[in-house]
Design an enzyme around this catalytic site. Structure first.
Site, PDB file in Angstrom:
ATOM      1  N   THR A  35       0.709  -1.267  -0.093  1.00  0.00           N
ATOM      2  CA  THR A  35       0.061   0.014  -0.141  1.00  0.00           C
ATOM      3  C   THR A  35       0.723   1.314   0.004  1.00  0.00           C
ATOM      4  O   THR A  35       0.506   2.306  -0.699  1.00  0.00           O
ATOM      5  CB  THR A  35      -1.054  -0.078   1.194  1.00  0.00           C
ATOM      6  OG1 THR A  35      -1.846  -1.183   1.011  1.00  0.00           O
ATOM      7  CG2 THR A  35      -1.854   1.211   1.288  1.00  0.00           C
ATOM      8  N   THR A  78       2.279  -4.711   4.641  1.00  0.00           N
ATOM      9  CA  THR A  78       2.271  -4.792   6.028  1.00  0.00           C
ATOM     10  C   THR A  78       1.879  -6.265   6.373  1.00  0.00           C
ATOM     11  O   THR A  78       2.528  -6.940   7.455  1.00  0.00           O
ATOM     12  CB  THR A  78       1.337  -3.843   6.808  1.00  0.00           C
ATOM     13  OG1 THR A  78       0.227  -4.036   6.404  1.00  0.00           O
ATOM     14  CG2 THR A  78       1.612  -2.213   6.534  1.00  0.00           C
ATOM     15  N   ASP A  79       1.162  -6.747   5.689  1.00  0.00           N
ATOM     16  CA  ASP A  79       0.911  -8.196   5.913  1.00  0.00           C
ATOM     17  C   ASP A  79       1.795  -8.999   6.433  1.00  0.00           C
ATOM     18  O   ASP A  79       1.579  -9.935   7.146  1.00  0.00           O
ATOM     19  CB  ASP A  79      -0.118  -8.789   4.958  1.00  0.00           C
ATOM     20  CG  ASP A  79      -1.445  -8.210   5.065  1.00  0.00           C
ATOM     21  OD1 ASP A  79      -1.690  -7.123   5.819  1.00  0.00           O
ATOM     22  OD2 ASP A  79      -2.327  -8.388   3.972  1.00  0.00           O
ATOM     23  N   LYS A 103       2.717  -7.794  13.492  1.00  0.00           N
ATOM     24  CA  LYS A 103       1.387  -7.005  12.922  1.00  0.00           C
ATOM     25  C   LYS A 103       0.283  -7.684  14.046  1.00  0.00           C
ATOM     26  O   LYS A 103      -0.157  -8.670  13.978  1.00  0.00           O
ATOM     27  CB  LYS A 103       1.225  -7.187  11.674  1.00  0.00           C
ATOM     28  CG  LYS A 103       0.137  -6.267  11.039  1.00  0.00           C
ATOM     29  CD  LYS A 103      -0.511  -6.268   9.533  1.00  0.00           C
ATOM     30  CE  LYS A 103      -1.478  -5.536   9.361  1.00  0.00           C
ATOM     31  NZ  LYS A 103      -1.774  -5.465   7.792  1.00  0.00           N
TER      32      LYS A 103
END
EC number: 6.3.5.-
Length: 402
Positions: free
Chosen positions: A81, A155-156, A233
């Site tokens: 993203t 980020t995942d 995360k």
């Protein structure tokens, strides 16, 4: 017009001030003073004034995708993203090819020389061992030119990638900072710019390891720096999704400066990169009623398997029999599904039976970190594999820093 250029325009009889973001086939996107973006038909607005960009704010050629020069900050974009924007004509997210807009949207970076190299554009769930090796080699090449490194990443799976580079770099001459965002840079609520701002400043410290820099909380007040091997995360979409597990952050960025940096490995005089990874490592999440056949199939012929056991580190008794059969050829290690606390397999009889079957407890190491560590050690130190899995190498065990 240039990205980030201030303009005055009229729309439907009203006059507005804003910042030019992008143009589509027949549209134009402008960020208003309120922070919200509007996308309108280009023929429906009239540009009244274009302000000249101040000296030092004009996009530098080095921020285009032209590779990394020397003595600066090398930004490697891999996708995610943070390296994307919304195509307002289709609603789809597309990669950003020129990050010169950073000079106009990110504060306190005009004194830094930024370089940009796009090395991939993939969703982070598609990252694999080959990609980790590619990222590491690009980071090494940048450090050889006296650049610190920032990696834009989805980020995942950022925790996996950052941990992989943390193990592969046994010594490094500059910081490597991973960062991402939960919302793309052209959205009014984006967390991207402050994450980038903090990352650039952390990349200018004496740190000689791999870190993750993300929002401290949901506000736009500060960025925390986390050790790659202890970060996770913890939320699907919140700005402060990343947390350091059972360990305080390594650093804090706020008010335009790094306010603290502590408990870090410092820069080395040389770069030592071990860029081999063994993909034949398994990660199994045990659950009640798990079929023994399923566990067997997931473990068979693996060099090592990381088990995410219940509580203190348990599986069903039926699984223990499978482990006992396979442990002659496969190493089994135990982590916990619980986020906090230590594996302790000496409390209950199940744990002791697992140890007897050949399972090795990994204290408080995060399961994802353990998997990546096993890939690194199996490929590079097969003769000392079990011993090194239980030794702290990159701060992966709580309260023990090299």
């Amino acid at each position: 017009m240039l990205i980030g250029q201030k303009i005055i325009f009229s729309y439907k009889g009203e006059e507005y001030a804003g910042t030019y973001i992008s143009s589509g086939k027949n549209t134009i996107t402008v960020k208003l003073g309120s922070g919200y973006n509007i996308t309108v038909d280009a023929s429906s607005i009239e540009i009244k004034k274009e302000y000249s960009m101040e000296k030092g704010d004009k996009p530098g050629a080095e921020t285009k995708n032209s590779g990394c020069g020397e003595n600066g900050v090398c930004i490697l974009t891999t996708g995610g993203t943070i390296a994307s924007s919304v195509d307002y004509t289709t609603g789809a997210v597309k990669p950003v090819k020129d990050i010169s807009y950073l000079y106009n949207f990110v504060n306190n970076i005009s004194q830094f020389k930024l370089y940009h190299e796009s090395i991939d554009n993939i969703l982070s769930e598609n990252v694999n061992a080959e990609k980790w090796v590619q990222f590491a080699r690009k980071a090494r090449d940048a450090m050889k030119k006296s650049n610190s490194v920032i990696v834009f990443h989805g980020t995942d799976t950022m925790q996996y990638s950052a941990s992989a580079l943390s193990f592969m770099f046994e010594e490094q001459t500059e910081p490597i900072i991973f960062t991402g965002s939960q919302r793309s840079s052209d959205r009014p609520s984006s967390d991207a710019f402050l994450n980038i701002e903090g990352s650039i400043h952390f990349a200018s410290t004496d740190m000689g390891e791999v870190g993750i820099a993300m929002h401290t909380d949901t506000s736009d007040d500060s960025i925390s720096l986390y050790r790659a091997t202890r970060a996770r995360k913890m939320h699907t979409s919140s700005r402060d999704a990343f947390k350091s597990i059972s360990e305080p952050p390594l650093g804090l960025y706020a008010d335009g400066k790094v306010k603290e940096i502590k408990n870090i490995r410092h820069k080395s005089d040389s770069i030592i990169l071990k860029d081999r990874l063994d993909k034949n490592i398994g990660l199994i999440y045990f659950y009640p009623g798990m079929a023994e056949e399923d566990f067997y199939n997931l473990s068979y012929n693996k060099k090592a398997v990381i088990i995410m056991g219940t509580g203190l580190g348990h599986t069903s008794t039926g699984i223990i029999d499978v482990i006992r059969k396979l442990s002659r050829e496969t190493h089994f290690f135990m982590t916990s599904q619980c986020i906090y606390g230590n594996v302790n397999m000496n409390v209950y009889s199940t744990g002791r039976e697992l140890i007897d079957a050949g399972v090795i407890p990994l204290q408080n190491m995060l399961a994802e970190t353990a998997m990546v560590k096993a890939m690194y050690l199996s490929a590079n130190y097969p003769d000392n594999f079990v011993e090194l899995m239980q030794k702290n190498l990159r701060g992966e065990f709580e309260d023990t820093v090299k």
